[in-house]
Design a protein around this motif. Structure first.
Motif, PDB file in Angstrom:
ATOM      1  N   MET A 181      -5.617   0.307  24.055  1.00 26.30           N
ATOM      2  CA  MET A 181      -6.629  -0.748  23.096  1.00 26.30           C
ATOM      3  C   MET A 181      -5.259  -0.214  21.893  1.00 26.30           C
ATOM      4  N   ASN A 182      -4.837  -0.975  21.046  1.00 27.39           N
ATOM      5  CA  ASN A 182      -4.437  -1.469  20.180  1.00 27.39           C
ATOM      6  C   ASN A 182      -5.199  -2.107  19.058  1.00 27.39           C
ATOM      7  N   ARG A 183      -5.899  -1.498  18.091  1.00 31.73           N
ATOM      8  CA  ARG A 183      -6.946  -1.920  17.410  1.00 31.73           C
ATOM      9  C   ARG A 183      -6.931  -1.224  16.093  1.00 31.73           C
TER      10      ARG A 183
ATOM     11  N   TYR B 179      -6.487  -5.142   9.390  1.00 32.42           N
ATOM     12  CA  TYR B 179      -5.828  -6.641   9.638  1.00 32.42           C
ATOM     13  C   TYR B 179      -6.859  -7.061   9.563  1.00 32.42           C
ATOM     14  N   LEU B 180      -8.498  -6.654  10.315  1.00 28.22           N
ATOM     15  CA  LEU B 180      -9.425  -7.513  10.424  1.00 28.22           C
ATOM     16  C   LEU B 180     -11.313  -6.748   8.952  1.00 28.22           C
TER      17      LEU B 180
ATOM     18  N   ASP C 220     -18.375  -3.890   8.095  1.00 29.49           N
ATOM     19  CA  ASP C 220     -18.878  -4.678   9.101  1.00 29.49           C
ATOM     20  C   ASP C 220     -17.535  -4.469   9.908  1.00 29.49           C
ATOM     21  N   ALA C 221     -15.878  -3.750  10.281  1.00 30.48           N
ATOM     22  CA  ALA C 221     -15.376  -4.028  11.137  1.00 30.48           C
ATOM     23  C   ALA C 221     -15.804  -2.565  11.543  1.00 30.48           C
TER      24      ALA C 221
ATOM     25  N   ALA D  85      -3.671   1.908   9.252  1.00 31.74           N
ATOM     26  CA  ALA D  85      -3.657   1.415   7.845  1.00 31.74           C
ATOM     27  C   ALA D  85      -2.214   1.874   7.381  1.00 31.74           C
ATOM     28  N   ASP D  86      -1.865   1.023   7.062  1.00 30.08           N
ATOM     29  CA  ASP D  86      -0.449   1.535   6.028  1.00 30.08           C
ATOM     30  C   ASP D  86      -0.844   1.842   4.046  1.00 30.08           C
ATOM     31  N   THR D  87      -0.122   2.551   3.801  1.00 33.93           N
ATOM     32  CA  THR D  87      -0.427   3.774   3.181  1.00 33.93           C
ATOM     33  C   THR D  87       0.354   4.000   2.674  1.00 33.93           C
ATOM     34  N   TYR D  88       0.747   3.844   1.359  1.00 31.04           N
ATOM     35  CA  TYR D  88       2.048   3.734   0.620  1.00 31.04           C
ATOM     36  C   TYR D  88       1.603   5.322  -0.093  1.00 31.04           C
TER      37      TYR D  88
END
Ligand SMILES: O=C(O)[C@H]1O[C@@H](Oc2ccc([N+](=O)[O-])cc2)[C@H](O)[C@@H](O)[C@@H]1O
Length: 606
Positions: free
Chosen positions: A471-473, A478-479, A487-488, A515-518
């Motif tokens: 699974m890619n979730r 993104y949601l 809610d996610a 999650a993208d992270t700087y």
């Protein structure tokens, strides 16, 4: 059967290999006129460029970095006198995405597919005891008939541009080692092993393919060089008493030596390091040597500064050290088979590898891959390009399994990443790919594919083919990201409850979540892109994983930040790394280290 042997080039009493890595001549050919202008005999006005490496990140101008079309490489290779009478070939670790090879102006081979090795037989074309000119014409354009899939656009200024249906940068060129090899006329073409454990002993059945009729002998040596088993014949069983099994993060490698003999004379000798272990899926468990394992690790990329997707032995070493430090035990070779050397290292370090064929972008997506999340259907598998794509896909599956089948580290085949699965037209395509993998692999390792967000329990038409569900979730990224995280989590659990309700009695593995992270960004309270948010997101995902007994692994996306095509969804690359692109830890790395060091190997199986 493939035209050329996929065995990794080795030296032995009967074999020679010489590295051809170094500075090669290099030229772009935007008009595609190289062949017509005689470049097959040698390329004019060439620059010098390192091999192995992707060509893109050396240069300072954008037209070169973004180049789509033909690119030419050239080098000289000295073929020694002593090779006369043997088979002589040039072995390319890969050429991305397609290549034509010329020796002294004569076409010697072509190859399609950018991530698997091939050999150019030069036996009859080579000049012996002389310098020979090698010219390679590569093309790096993406299409819908080759994997990975994409398009080539033409801009208003006439320049071509690659438009991938995936996010990683379309690095290309001679990205892996190139070797000159010499081996006997009658030689070991292939070796295949399969393992059975009998109490304390192991029975390894083997089969050898050679190009002649002389008898074959296979000998197994332990790590101290002691002979522990021997068998005569092209097929047989090697009985190893008190076998040292290859274990997760505790590897033991025997040396299997195949000899073709003419009485006492050795015509060919080939050795491979092989771990003795079994892999199977039983109910909801993935079993190694009969014991359940929980996968902890990463989706990776071959990606680093300057060399792009080029194989770099130092980057490989650093990656394994980071993975050991953090307590990982596995990774997926997203989204293509990696360089041979990486599997050799994974065998040695005892890592579990999900080996992925480059079947990514089988979902047309115009704003590089975004539409995939929207539930949009692109009728990808109904296109008239599908028969040709399938043929190339099946060929890549055959090359990958033939190359990687003996690696103890390889525990599963991933046959597609995030394809469109909501359309019936996908089903016959998937059936053919899954059947081919089963037929080719003597060990019958589990097969899987990575399910995209919209491949849900009630929409996916293909999951029944997977032995392990991957699974890619991205709930919470993104949601329903940020303050909507609650809610996610609820939506994530609702989906998992539906899967649970199907009672599939099969293991699930998360092959992507992230999650993208700087790396420089901190914020209290957190916001998306900050290091604090990455950790909160991961904690949420892990709460979900820990609630379902059939989830048997977590491979976070991604091991490190990596280069992508530019666009509003990416800030100079994908920043979902747990490490930076320079392989330094983000805060989340310390969180993973704590979690993974405390999760037992048989997490959720007791
Ligand atoms: O986006 C990512 O970081 C990664 O996710 C995966 O692609 C997605 C893209 C968009 C959505 N979405 O919009 O829901 C979901 C998935 C790919 O397998 C991977 O190559 C990529 O790097």
């Amino acid at each position: 059967m493939l035209q050329y042997s996929m065995l990794y080039p080795k030296q032995s009493v009967s074999r020679r290999t010489v590295s051809m890595d170094g500075m090669w001549k290099f030229s772009l050919d935007p008009e595609g006129k190289g062949t017509e202008n005689g470049w097959t005999d040698g390329i004019p006005q060439a620059d010098l460029i390192p091999v192995p490496a992707s060509f893109q990140d050396f240069y300072t101008d954008k037209d070169t970095r973004e180049y789509a079309g033909d690119l030419w490489y050239e080098t000289d290779v000295f073929v020694p006198e002593e090779y006369a009478g043997k088979n002589v070939a040039i072995r390319f670790g890969c050429a991305t995405h397609r290549a034509e090879v010329y020796l002294n102006g004569v076409h010697v081979t072509s190859h399609v597919g950018g991530f698997l090795p091939f050999m150019a037989d030069i036996t009859n074309v080579a000049r012996y005891n002389a310098v020979n000119k090698v010219v390679v014409k590569i093309n790096n354009e993406l299409s819908e008939t080759n994997i990975p899939c994409g398009k080539t656009k033409v801009l208003s200024n006439g320049k071509k541009m690659n438009s991938p249906y995936f996010d990683f940068f379309n690095y290309s060129g001679l990205q892996r080692p190139v070797k000159l090899v010499a081996y006997p006329k009658e030689y070991v073409f292939d070796l295949t092993v399969d393992h059975r454990i009998n109490g304390r002993d192991a029975d390894v059945s083997y089969s050898v393919v050679t190009t002649g009729e002389h008898p074959v002998e296979v000998t197994v040596y332990d790590e101290d060089g002691r002979e522990v088993a021997v068998s005569q014949g092209k097929e047989g069983i090697l009985h190893i008493e008190n076998a040292h099994l290859w274990q997760v993060r505790n590897a033991y490698l025997y040396t299997f030596t195949v000899r073709i003999k003419d009485e006492e004379e050795v015509l060919d000798e080939y050795s491979e390091e092989i771990g003795v272990r079994t892999v199977e899926v039983k109910g909801k468990d993935i079993l190694i040597n009969g014991s359940p394992v929980y996968l902890k690790g990463f989706g990776k990329h071959e990606d680093s500064d300057i060399v792009g997707r080029g194989f770099h032995i130092g980057v490989m070493k650093r990656d394994f050290e980071c993975m050991k430090w953090i307590g990982a035990n596995s990774f997926r070779t997203s989204h293509y088979p990696y360089s041979d050397e990486i599997y050799q290292m994974a065998d040695r370090e005892g890592f579990l590898v999900i080996d992925e064929v480059p079947a990514v972008g089988l979902f047309e997506s115009l704003m590089n891959f975004m539409e995939a999340s929207t539930g949009k259907k692109t009728a990808f598998f109904a296109k008239d390009t599908i028969p040709e794509l399938l043929e190339n896909h099946l060929h890549a599956v055959e090359e990958m399994i033939t190359r990687d089948k003996n690696h103890a580290c390889v525990i599963a085949w991933s046959l597609l990443n995030e394809p469109e699965t909501t359309d019936e037209a996908a089903v016959p395509y998937f059936e053919k790919v899954f059947a081919r993998a089963h037929e080719l692999d003597v060990q019958k390792r589990p097969r899987t594919f990575a399910l995209i967000m919209n491949s849900l329990p009630d929409t996916c038409k293909c999951y029944h083919l997977a032995d392990v569900i991957s699974m890619n979730r991205y709930y919470g990224w993104y949601l329903m990201g940020g303050y909507e995280m609650c809610d996610a989590e609820a939506a994530f659990r609702a989906e998992m409850d539906k899967w649970a309700g199907k009672n599939l009695d099969r293991p699930f593995v998360f092959t992507e979540y992230g999650a993208d992270t700087y790396a420089a960004e901190h914020k209290l309270p957190s916001v998306m892109w900050s290091q604090e948010y990455q950790k909160e997101y991961l904690e949420m995902c892990h709460r979900v994983f820990d609630s379902y007994d059939f989830i048997k692994g977590e491979q976070v996306w991604n091991f490190a930040d990596f280069q992508t095509t530019e666009g509003i969804m990416r800030v100079n690359g994908n920043k979902k790394g747990i490490f930076t692109r320079q392989r330094q830890p983000k805060d989340a790395a310390f969180y993973f280290k704590e979690r993974w060091e405390s999760l037992p190997l048989d997490h959720k199986s007791k």
